[in-house]
Scaffold this active site. Structure first.
Site, PDB file in Angstrom:
ATOM      1  N   CYS A 127      -2.292  33.343  33.298  1.00 48.36           N
ATOM      2  CA  CYS A 127      -1.222  31.700  33.803  1.00 48.36           C
ATOM      3  C   CYS A 127      -1.457  31.012  32.228  1.00 48.36           C
ATOM      4  O   CYS A 127      -2.620  30.600  31.581  1.00 48.36           O
ATOM      5  CB  CYS A 127      -2.281  31.161  35.127  1.00 48.36           C
ATOM      6  SG  CYS A 127      -1.866  29.387  35.466  1.00 48.36           S
ATOM      7  N   GLU A 181     -31.488 -13.107  35.569  1.00 51.00           N
ATOM      8  CA  GLU A 181     -32.002 -11.643  34.909  1.00 51.00           C
ATOM      9  C   GLU A 181     -30.904 -10.524  35.707  1.00 51.00           C
ATOM     10  O   GLU A 181     -29.637 -10.820  35.650  1.00 51.00           O
ATOM     11  CB  GLU A 181     -33.185 -11.187  36.262  1.00 51.00           C
ATOM     12  CG  GLU A 181     -34.358 -11.722  36.650  1.00 51.00           C
ATOM     13  CD  GLU A 181     -34.502 -11.025  37.517  1.00 51.00           C
ATOM     14  OE1 GLU A 181     -34.568 -10.173  38.807  1.00 51.00           O
ATOM     15  OE2 GLU A 181     -36.159 -12.151  37.710  1.00 51.00           O
ATOM     16  N   ASP A 238     -26.929  -1.893  37.640  1.00 51.15           N
ATOM     17  CA  ASP A 238     -26.101  -1.438  38.508  1.00 51.15           C
ATOM     18  C   ASP A 238     -27.152   0.113  39.138  1.00 51.15           C
ATOM     19  O   ASP A 238     -26.962   0.862  38.255  1.00 51.15           O
ATOM     20  CB  ASP A 238     -24.634  -0.965  38.364  1.00 51.15           C
ATOM     21  CG  ASP A 238     -23.678  -0.849  39.218  1.00 51.15           C
ATOM     22  OD1 ASP A 238     -24.061  -0.465  40.484  1.00 51.15           O
ATOM     23  OD2 ASP A 238     -22.627  -0.583  38.942  1.00 51.15           O
ATOM     24  N   CYS A 248      -0.215  27.995  42.565  1.00 51.98           N
ATOM     25  CA  CYS A 248      -0.418  26.899  41.588  1.00 51.98           C
ATOM     26  C   CYS A 248       1.727  26.666  39.882  1.00 51.98           C
ATOM     27  O   CYS A 248       1.710  27.157  40.507  1.00 51.98           O
ATOM     28  CB  CYS A 248      -1.056  28.410  39.724  1.00 51.98           C
ATOM     29  SG  CYS A 248      -0.819  28.134  37.947  1.00 51.98           S
ATOM     30  N   LYS A 251     -27.813  -8.235  36.156  1.00 52.39           N
ATOM     31  CA  LYS A 251     -28.651  -6.808  37.783  1.00 52.39           C
ATOM     32  C   LYS A 251     -27.996  -5.557  37.497  1.00 52.39           C
ATOM     33  O   LYS A 251     -26.623  -5.123  37.147  1.00 52.39           O
ATOM     34  CB  LYS A 251     -27.680  -7.557  38.532  1.00 52.39           C
ATOM     35  CG  LYS A 251     -27.478  -7.112  39.662  1.00 52.39           C
ATOM     36  CD  LYS A 251     -26.616  -8.158  41.174  1.00 52.39           C
ATOM     37  CE  LYS A 251     -26.124  -7.618  42.348  1.00 52.39           C
ATOM     38  NZ  LYS A 251     -26.577  -6.374  42.253  1.00 52.39           N
ATOM     39  N   CYS A 281       2.378  28.844  37.565  1.00 55.84           N
ATOM     40  CA  CYS A 281       2.422  29.873  37.052  1.00 55.84           C
ATOM     41  C   CYS A 281       3.116  30.496  38.775  1.00 55.84           C
ATOM     42  O   CYS A 281       3.683  31.826  39.089  1.00 55.84           O
ATOM     43  CB  CYS A 281       1.667  31.078  36.708  1.00 55.84           C
ATOM     44  SG  CYS A 281       0.088  31.269  37.611  1.00 55.84           S
ATOM     45  N   TYR A 334     -38.525  -6.049  38.666  1.00 59.32           N
ATOM     46  CA  TYR A 334     -38.130  -7.749  38.826  1.00 59.32           C
ATOM     47  C   TYR A 334     -38.571  -8.013  39.843  1.00 59.32           C
ATOM     48  O   TYR A 334     -38.316  -9.605  40.337  1.00 59.32           O
ATOM     49  CB  TYR A 334     -36.596  -7.466  38.923  1.00 59.32           C
ATOM     50  CG  TYR A 334     -35.819  -6.793  40.530  1.00 59.32           C
ATOM     51  CD1 TYR A 334     -35.377  -5.598  40.429  1.00 59.32           C
ATOM     52  CD2 TYR A 334     -36.220  -7.331  41.477  1.00 59.32           C
ATOM     53  CE1 TYR A 334     -34.952  -4.931  41.078  1.00 59.32           C
ATOM     54  CE2 TYR A 334     -35.031  -6.853  42.720  1.00 59.32           C
ATOM     55  CZ  TYR A 334     -35.129  -5.771  42.783  1.00 59.32           C
ATOM     56  OH  TYR A 334     -34.822  -4.860  43.998  1.00 59.32           O
ATOM     57  N   CYS A 380      -6.699  28.614  40.153  1.00 57.62           N
ATOM     58  CA  CYS A 380      -5.674  29.394  40.140  1.00 57.62           C
ATOM     59  C   CYS A 380      -6.081  30.892  39.209  1.00 57.62           C
ATOM     60  O   CYS A 380      -7.306  30.768  38.428  1.00 57.62           O
ATOM     61  CB  CYS A 380      -4.625  30.105  38.841  1.00 57.62           C
ATOM     62  SG  CYS A 380      -2.983  30.971  38.430  1.00 57.62           S
ATOM     63  N   LYS A 389     -21.893 -12.111  40.085  1.00 60.88           N
ATOM     64  CA  LYS A 389     -21.051 -10.689  39.270  1.00 60.88           C
ATOM     65  C   LYS A 389     -20.480 -11.066  38.650  1.00 60.88           C
ATOM     66  O   LYS A 389     -18.715 -12.069  38.521  1.00 60.88           O
ATOM     67  CB  LYS A 389     -20.303 -10.355  40.857  1.00 60.88           C
ATOM     68  CG  LYS A 389     -21.068  -9.904  41.832  1.00 60.88           C
ATOM     69  CD  LYS A 389     -21.568  -8.688  42.097  1.00 60.88           C
ATOM     70  CE  LYS A 389     -21.769  -7.595  43.343  1.00 60.88           C
ATOM     71  NZ  LYS A 389     -21.920  -6.826  43.190  1.00 60.88           N
TER      72      LYS A 389
END
Ligand code: ZN
Length: 662
Positions: free
Chosen positions: A427, A112, A116, A404, A114, A407, A223, A422, A310
């Site tokens: 800016c 099957e 995630d 920032c 897998k 600027c 499953y 900022c 895996k």
């Protein structure tokens, strides 16, 4: 109808609705129209309103609407949810096969994909879903029943008569298309995005308000039957039975004869990985015979009759060479990792996001560190963690900046937000984004004003704010590299044309935080001019349907800033439309429309214009506030969502009638 008759009718309606729900969501093969389906549901709702004591938890009307919880209660699984032992190469799969055969002789396997996602256990008693829980520590998990009920592919009542009292395991996931769309919408609103589909599924399942979960595009594959009062000889047959009971079982599940075929199929699945609409990170191999499963038993941690294989990770380790800071449109400062280029799942990655400075601190990621980089669900690569064991001592921390980087003005951190911003409206870094946003297709739609042109205009000092765009002269533009007489004139023409755009586009283009296209249309339909909008109090804005408190506050603070008021005044003087012609008495005033699929008699822009002329609003995504969903040829996922939400769905003919009748 007396109560007894109502009871019978309710039962009949539920069965019919469940049958069609299954055809639609699980089999992808509806056999009645959405309209008919809605009518059945409405009929049922009506009867249940008349006889509220006949409402049961497995009624199709009970999928959504649970109240938000303060916290989840902890529940014990009927059977412990063990984790699987992992293998990483075919050699280890052969070893697993050898061990198995030594204990129980020749076996057949089921392979099957897998998924995630997030593992859950669903408990049914007398065919009715009574509980859904997260895996938790395997022994105890969180009771997330009301969230799981919103997933239409989980039957509230089992179909058929075979399975009645069962505990079923499944993996809840967010399909990639849904995930991308969700994140895109979040980004537009300036809201946080999910790092990957797995986090999205996990975060959604752990949401305390089921009404929010309802709007997340979750799905499930089941499953395994972990507990049942019925005997099965084979796992594969049990899966077949789950299908009959109304569940989605992954279509790629396959029964094979021996370990060579297991390996062949794992290889095939790995190749298929990129083409699926969900993330899979491997394959699960199970002994098919239930009696042999029992014979093999389990260790304290893992069953001995199953193992996971895996796939190559979409992760890699590399050196983090530097951390730079990017300044976004709203002024957000984002730390970005500069990496020694590395291949991650076939793509070379040299930059990755570090999300924000809190996260950077929390994960303790330093310049010079070896880091784990991940690419998932097509999102920007991200740094998962630093590998602290590999430190030499010379690594440097990057502190949260106080100024920032572009600027040099002081940065601000807004309460409740992780972002450092900022706040200087002048800016240059922010200006660049603001102008791009203002000119974008969904905003003022200014042709010939691409990103590189905007960058050059700013670098050459030709514009200091948005209004300056409209003061550009041909000789200014000709100074820019790549512009000739004709192209300069084109740009001037599109600027001139943009002055006439709808005020909803202007509102959107101003780049007020949290104000997306949709909110802008709502505002434009409510207020006839920018001035009116600017004068609206935050309290008044909060009252507007579909806007939300955060948005209302952002609008309030935008118009409380002198800089912004000055910009509006300048735009007015220039002749940009800031006032809509009176909309009172318009027949479609405030009605929200969504299109999906192709129209044959009108183009989309024509149809949109017709709606707007009559005071309606065109929206791109489906939610429960939509008044009309116009469905053309080959409709997309919006159509399904609209059905799911029970919205008013009309075809092109009906739409044309509606437009002309009104
Ligand atoms: Zn700045």
């Amino acid at each position: 109808m007396n109560k007894n008759e109502a009871k019978k009718e309710i039962k009949r309606l539920r069965e019919e609705i469940n049958f069609h729900n299954h055809n639609y969501y699980v089999k992808n093969n509806p056999i009645i129209s959405d309209f008919k389906f809605d009518q059945l549901l409405k009929k049922l709702e009506k009867l249940e309103t008349l006889y509220p004591d006949l409402i049961t938890s497995d009624s199709p009307t009970q999928r959504v609407g649970g109240e938000p919880l303060d916290s989840f209660s902890t529940v014990e699984h009927k059977v412990a949810m063990l984790s699987l032992d992992n293998t990483y190469n075919y050699e280890e799969l052969h070893e697993f096969d050898d061990r198995t055969k030594k204990n129980v002789g020749e076996v057949e396997y089921v392979v099957e994909p897998k998924i995630d996602g997030v593992g859950v256990a669903l408990l049914y008693e007398n065919s009715v879903l009574v509980r859904g829980a997260t895996r938790g520590d395997g022994i105890k998990g969180d009771d997330v029943t009301s969230n799981l009920k919103t997933i239409r592919t989980i039957p509230l009542r089992l179909m058929g008569n075979t399975l009645k009292n069962v505990e079923i395991r499944g993996e809840v996931y967010m399909p990639l298309t849904g995930f991308k769309k969700y994140n895109k919408e979040q980004e537009k609103k300036g809201e946080p995005v999910f790092a990957n589909p797995r986090n999205a599924a996990a975060g959604s399942i752990r949401q305390l308000d089921p009404r929010i979960v309802e709007l997340r595009p979750l799905d499930i594959f089941v499953y395994f039957i972990s507990f049942t009062d019925k005997k099965f000889s084979s796992h594969y047959k049990a899966l077949e039975e789950l299908k009959k009971a109304g569940f989605r079982v992954n279509p790629l599940v396959k029964k094979v004869d021996n370990i060579e075929d297991v390996i062949k199929y794992c290889n095939k699945l790995e190749k298929k990985r990129e083409s699926l609409d969900y993330d899979i990170d491997g394959a699960v191999i199970k002994v098919d015979s239930i009696s042999k499963q029992k014979e093999l038993g389990e260790t304290s941690k893992n069953p001995r009759w199953a193992i996971s294989y895996k796939f190559a990770a979409k992760q890699a380790t590399t050196r983090l060479e530097d951390i730079t800071i990017q300044v976004g449109r709203t002024g957000t400062l984002t730390p970005v990792a500069v990496l020694k280029p590395v291949k991650v799942g076939g793509v070379t990655v040299s930059r990755a996001t570090l999300h924000n400075f809190d996260e950077l601190k929390r994960k303790d990621i330093r310049i010079g560190d070896w880091v784990l980089v991940e690419r998932s669900g097509d999102v920007i690569p991200q740094v998962v963690k630093s590998i602290k064991e590999k430190r030499s001592g010379g690594e440097k921390r990057k502190t949260t900046p106080k100024k920032c980087p572009i600027c040099r003005s002081s940065v601000l951190r807004i309460e409740d937000e992780v972002a450092v911003r900022c706040v200087n409206h002048l800016c240059p870094a922010r200006l660049k984004w603001r102008v791009r946003y203002f000119a974008s297709r969904d905003a003022m739609d200014i042709d010939h004003l691409g990103e590189s042109t905007i960058d050059k205009l700013i670098e050459e000092g030709l514009i200091d704010n948005i209004a300056d765009l409209y003061h550009l002269k041909k000789e200014d533009i000709l100074k820019l590299e790549g512009f000739k007489d004709k192209s300069a004139q084109n740009l001037l023409d599109s600027l001139e044309n943009s002055k006439k755009q709808d005020i909803s586009r202007l509102i959107y283009g101003l780049g007020i935080r949290h104000v997306g296209k949709y909110a802008a249309q709502i505002l434009a339909s409510k207020y006839q001019s920018i001035d009116e909008l600017a004068e609206a109090s935050t309290e008044e804005l909060k009252e507007i349907d579909g806007l939300g408190d955060k948005t209302a506050e952002a609008i309030g603070s935008f118009f409380a800033t002198t800089e912004n008021i000055r910009l509006i005044e300048q735009l007015k003087t220039i002749g940009v439309k800031t006032k809509e012609i009176k909309k009172e008495g318009l027949p479609l005033k405030g009605n929200k429309f969504v299109f999906t699929g192709g129209l044959s008699n009108l183009s989309r822009p024509e149809a949109s214009d017709l709606i707007k002329q009559q005071g309606g609003i065109v929206v791109s995504s489906v939610n429960k506030d939509i008044d009309y969903v116009v469905v053309g040829d080959n409709p997309g996922s919006k159509y399904e969502k609209a059905k799911k939400l029970g919205l008013n769905i009309i075809n092109e003919d009906k739409f044309i009638k509606l437009i002309h009748k009104k």
